[in-house]
Design a protein around this motif. Structure first.
Motif, PDB file in Angstrom:
ATOM      1  N   GLU A   1      61.716 -42.903  52.983  1.00 26.63           N
ATOM      2  CA  GLU A   1      62.738 -43.613  52.213  1.00 26.63           C
ATOM      3  C   GLU A   1      62.092 -44.769  51.458  1.00 26.63           C
ATOM      4  O   GLU A   1      61.185 -45.437  51.981  1.00 26.63           O
ATOM      5  N   GLY A   2      62.524 -44.964  50.235  1.00 26.22           N
ATOM      6  CA  GLY A   2      61.999 -46.064  49.433  1.00 26.22           C
ATOM      7  C   GLY A   2      60.552 -45.886  49.015  1.00 26.22           C
ATOM      8  O   GLY A   2      59.853 -46.856  48.727  1.00 26.22           O
ATOM      9  N   ILE A   3      60.087 -44.637  48.950  1.00 30.16           N
ATOM     10  CA  ILE A   3      58.675 -44.363  48.660  1.00 30.16           C
ATOM     11  C   ILE A   3      58.503 -43.993  47.189  1.00 30.16           C
ATOM     12  O   ILE A   3      59.214 -43.135  46.658  1.00 30.16           O
ATOM     13  N   ALA A   4      57.536 -44.629  46.547  1.00 31.95           N
ATOM     14  CA  ALA A   4      57.139 -44.287  45.176  1.00 31.95           C
ATOM     15  C   ALA A   4      55.631 -44.508  45.073  1.00 31.95           C
ATOM     16  O   ALA A   4      55.173 -45.599  44.739  1.00 31.95           O
ATOM     17  N   ASN A   5      54.864 -43.471  45.384  1.00 32.86           N
ATOM     18  CA  ASN A   5      53.412 -43.554  45.363  1.00 32.86           C
ATOM     19  C   ASN A   5      52.882 -42.987  44.054  1.00 32.86           C
ATOM     20  O   ASN A   5      53.030 -41.785  43.787  1.00 32.86           O
ATOM     21  N   GLU A   6      52.272 -43.841  43.242  1.00 29.58           N
ATOM     22  CA  GLU A   6      51.743 -43.345  41.968  1.00 29.58           C
ATOM     23  C   GLU A   6      50.543 -42.437  42.228  1.00 29.58           C
ATOM     24  O   GLU A   6      49.692 -42.718  43.077  1.00 29.58           O
ATOM     25  N   VAL A   7      50.481 -41.337  41.476  1.00 22.52           N
ATOM     26  CA  VAL A   7      49.364 -40.406  41.558  1.00 22.52           C
ATOM     27  C   VAL A   7      48.233 -40.974  40.701  1.00 22.52           C
ATOM     28  O   VAL A   7      48.394 -41.140  39.490  1.00 22.52           O
ATOM     29  N   LYS A   8      47.111 -41.294  41.313  1.00 23.93           N
ATOM     30  CA  LYS A   8      46.049 -42.007  40.607  1.00 23.93           C
ATOM     31  C   LYS A   8      45.547 -41.256  39.380  1.00 23.93           C
ATOM     32  O   LYS A   8      45.210 -41.877  38.360  1.00 23.93           O
ATOM     33  N   SER A   9      45.484 -39.948  39.467  1.00 26.05           N
ATOM     34  CA  SER A   9      44.969 -39.165  38.344  1.00 26.05           C
ATOM     35  C   SER A   9      46.044 -38.833  37.310  1.00 26.05           C
ATOM     36  O   SER A   9      45.754 -38.184  36.301  1.00 26.05           O
ATOM     37  N   MET A  10      47.286 -39.294  37.562  1.00 29.61           N
ATOM     38  CA  MET A  10      48.389 -39.034  36.631  1.00 29.61           C
ATOM     39  C   MET A  10      49.199 -40.319  36.444  1.00 29.61           C
ATOM     40  O   MET A  10      50.286 -40.462  37.015  1.00 29.61           O
ATOM     41  N   PRO A  11      48.703 -41.276  35.668  1.00 28.55           N
ATOM     42  CA  PRO A  11      49.423 -42.541  35.492  1.00 28.55           C
ATOM     43  C   PRO A  11      50.871 -42.319  35.055  1.00 28.55           C
ATOM     44  O   PRO A  11      51.144 -41.541  34.140  1.00 28.55           O
ATOM     45  N   GLY A  12      51.791 -42.989  35.761  1.00 32.46           N
ATOM     46  CA  GLY A  12      53.204 -42.855  35.436  1.00 32.46           C
ATOM     47  C   GLY A  12      53.922 -41.765  36.197  1.00 32.46           C
ATOM     48  O   GLY A  12      55.140 -41.627  36.080  1.00 32.46           O
ATOM     49  N   VAL A  13      53.196 -40.991  37.000  1.00 34.29           N
ATOM     50  CA  VAL A  13      53.777 -39.924  37.816  1.00 34.29           C
ATOM     51  C   VAL A  13      53.694 -40.352  39.280  1.00 34.29           C
ATOM     52  O   VAL A  13      52.661 -40.865  39.723  1.00 34.29           O
ATOM     53  N   TYR A  14      54.777 -40.101  40.037  1.00 33.17           N
ATOM     54  CA  TYR A  14      54.871 -40.621  41.404  1.00 33.17           C
ATOM     55  C   TYR A  14      55.283 -39.528  42.398  1.00 33.17           C
ATOM     56  O   TYR A  14      56.035 -38.606  42.052  1.00 33.17           O
ATOM     57  N   GLN A  15      54.806 -39.658  43.614  1.00 34.52           N
ATOM     58  CA  GLN A  15      55.405 -38.965  44.752  1.00 34.52           C
ATOM     59  C   GLN A  15      56.594 -39.816  45.194  1.00 34.52           C
ATOM     60  O   GLN A  15      56.443 -41.003  45.453  1.00 34.52           O
ATOM     61  N   LEU A  16      57.773 -39.189  45.310  1.00 37.78           N
ATOM     62  CA  LEU A  16      59.004 -39.947  45.531  1.00 37.78           C
ATOM     63  C   LEU A  16      59.755 -39.439  46.749  1.00 37.78           C
ATOM     64  O   LEU A  16      59.860 -38.223  46.964  1.00 37.78           O
ATOM     65  N   SER A  17      60.289 -40.362  47.534  1.00 46.92           N
ATOM     66  CA  SER A  17      61.212 -39.975  48.603  1.00 46.92           C
ATOM     67  C   SER A  17      62.527 -39.523  47.977  1.00 46.92           C
ATOM     68  O   SER A  17      62.789 -39.751  46.786  1.00 46.92           O
TER      69      SER A  17
ATOM     70  N   GLY B   1      43.746 -29.803  38.331  1.00 46.80           N
ATOM     71  CA  GLY B   1      43.194 -30.759  39.281  1.00 46.80           C
ATOM     72  C   GLY B   1      44.121 -31.896  39.667  1.00 46.80           C
ATOM     73  O   GLY B   1      44.365 -32.125  40.866  1.00 46.80           O
ATOM     74  N   PRO B   2      44.671 -32.651  38.712  1.00 44.63           N
ATOM     75  CA  PRO B   2      45.552 -33.762  39.087  1.00 44.63           C
ATOM     76  C   PRO B   2      46.802 -33.325  39.843  1.00 44.63           C
ATOM     77  O   PRO B   2      47.279 -34.047  40.716  1.00 44.63           O
ATOM     78  N   PHE B   3      47.334 -32.138  39.532  1.00 45.44           N
ATOM     79  CA  PHE B   3      48.496 -31.639  40.265  1.00 45.44           C
ATOM     80  C   PHE B   3      48.171 -31.507  41.749  1.00 45.44           C
ATOM     81  O   PHE B   3      49.006 -31.807  42.607  1.00 45.44           O
ATOM     82  N   ARG B   4      46.973 -31.054  42.042  1.00 44.56           N
ATOM     83  CA  ARG B   4      46.611 -30.870  43.444  1.00 44.56           C
ATOM     84  C   ARG B   4      46.507 -32.190  44.172  1.00 44.56           C
ATOM     85  O   ARG B   4      46.704 -32.259  45.378  1.00 44.56           O
ATOM     86  N   ASP B   5      46.212 -33.270  43.426  1.00 41.20           N
ATOM     87  CA  ASP B   5      46.302 -34.607  44.008  1.00 41.20           C
ATOM     88  C   ASP B   5      47.764 -34.957  44.281  1.00 41.20           C
ATOM     89  O   ASP B   5      48.108 -35.477  45.346  1.00 41.20           O
ATOM     90  N   ALA B   6      48.620 -34.663  43.310  1.00 38.71           N
ATOM     91  CA  ALA B   6      50.035 -35.025  43.424  1.00 38.71           C
ATOM     92  C   ALA B   6      50.735 -34.252  44.524  1.00 38.71           C
ATOM     93  O   ALA B   6      51.574 -34.789  45.254  1.00 38.71           O
ATOM     94  N   ALA B   7      50.411 -32.958  44.643  1.00 37.20           N
ATOM     95  CA  ALA B   7      51.107 -32.084  45.583  1.00 37.20           C
ATOM     96  C   ALA B   7      50.328 -31.860  46.877  1.00 37.20           C
ATOM     97  O   ALA B   7      50.803 -31.123  47.747  1.00 37.20           O
TER      98      ALA B   7
END
Length: 326
Positions: free
Chosen positions: A40-56, A205-211
């Motif tokens: 809950e309350g999570i917004a982790n920015e994906v380092k290789s994708m500025p502006g894209v976040y892992q979100l709760s 590549g960056p997607f695999r960081d995000a997911a």
């Protein structure tokens, strides 16, 4: 002959150029990808994708409301589970992260179309898109047993509220298996957007960081397509159409505009293009360094996808593009 024919006459005024423009990008063409994580309350920015976040899930709902207010008609959900196993339990469990996110978004924004990515790589402990032969370290997925997992996953996602099922694992027969599962479960009206021509690409590549879906060994070349092949894409889409696909996707998009064109010419189904993570990351990196005009490059690229034949564009630029279009 010149001077009778002067094509520049139709370029003399911004409004005139707009009047005769052949390809027009709109917010209705866009689909925004989102990555759901537990908590809950999570917004982790994906380092290789500025502006894209892992979100709760609560943050996914906030994002979904913003997307809808911008006029974007749809999101696609990817999940990063708390735990992974060889049976990809998090993909098909009723309490899976994508299932929770889909239910929450549909409750909060009923008119937003929710697409569920139907794949297993984010949920398996080895990072591949299905069952593997015991002891096999090459990444060769067992096709037919994996179809049962995909069928269970699709039905679970539809039960949770997903409007469209989007299988992306490139298993032979996956559209037919999923269509059968959905129909038997009473979801005859749920469309399938098939990743019909998905290439084994370096742009992921960056997607695999995000997911969090990088394979632990081997690679995905035994099931994703070879980048040198074009005729094979037509074979793949023809099979998916015969198995019941309602829409077709080409992934990636930027290096595969010829494939988008071929698929559009060979089919009367809607065609989607996935403007993937590596394509996004390159633009963002160049823009952050001041090397390019981000808005011009993004809008030119998205228009190029549409000009090539894409009816729908999945892109991490969707929110920015919607603002620029307004």
């Amino acid at each position: 002959m010149f001077p009778t024919h002067r094509p520049r006459r139709l370029r003399t005024h911004p409004q005139l150029r707009r009047m005769v423009r052949e390809t027009v990008l709109t917010t209705s063409d866009l689909i925004y990808p989102l990555f759901a994580v537990p908590g809950e309350g999570i917004a982790n920015e994906v380092k290789s994708m500025p502006g894209v976040y892992q979100l709760s899930v609560d943050k996914i709902v906030e994002e979904a409301k913003e997307v809808y207010d911008l006029g974007i008609p749809s999101i696609i959900l990817f999940g990063i589970p708390a735990d992974k196993d060889v049976d990809a339990t998090g993909a098909w469990h009723d309490c899976g992260i994508v299932q929770k996110a889909a239910t929450a978004v549909k409750a909060a924004v009923p008119d937003l179309i929710v697409i569920a990515d139907t794949c297993l790589c984010e949920y398996t402990s080895h990072g591949h898109c299905g069952y593997l032969q015991v002891g096999d370290l090459t990444g060769r997925v067992l096709n037919d047993p994996t179809l049962e997992l995909l069928k269970k996953t699709a039905v679970s996602q539809a039960k949770a509220g997903a409007d469209i099922i989007a299988p992306s694992g490139m298993m032979d027969g996956f559209v037919q298996a999923i269509r059968q599962g959905l129909d038997e479960a009473g979801f005859q009206d749920t469309p399938i957007l098939s990743y019909a021509a998905k290439y084994a690409s370096g742009y992921y590549g960056p997607f695999r960081d995000a997911a969090d879906s990088t394979p632990q060994f081997g690679d995905r070349r035994t099931y994703q397509m070879d980048p040198g092949n074009a005729r094979e894409a037509i074979k793949e889409i023809e099979l998916d159409i015969a198995e019941g696909a309602d829409m077709l996707m080409v992934k990636p998009a930027l290096a595969y505009m010829d494939i988008i064109w071929r698929v559009k010419e060979a089919s009367n189904l809607p065609v989607a293009a996935y403007n993937v993570s590596g394509e996004y990351a390159m633009v963002k990196a160049a823009a952050l360094n001041g090397w390019i005009d981000e808005e011009r490059v993004v809008m030119e690229t998205l228009t190029g996808f549409k000009r090539a034949g894409a009816d729908l564009i999945l892109t991490y630029h969707a929110k920015d593009a919607a603002r620029w279009l307004k």
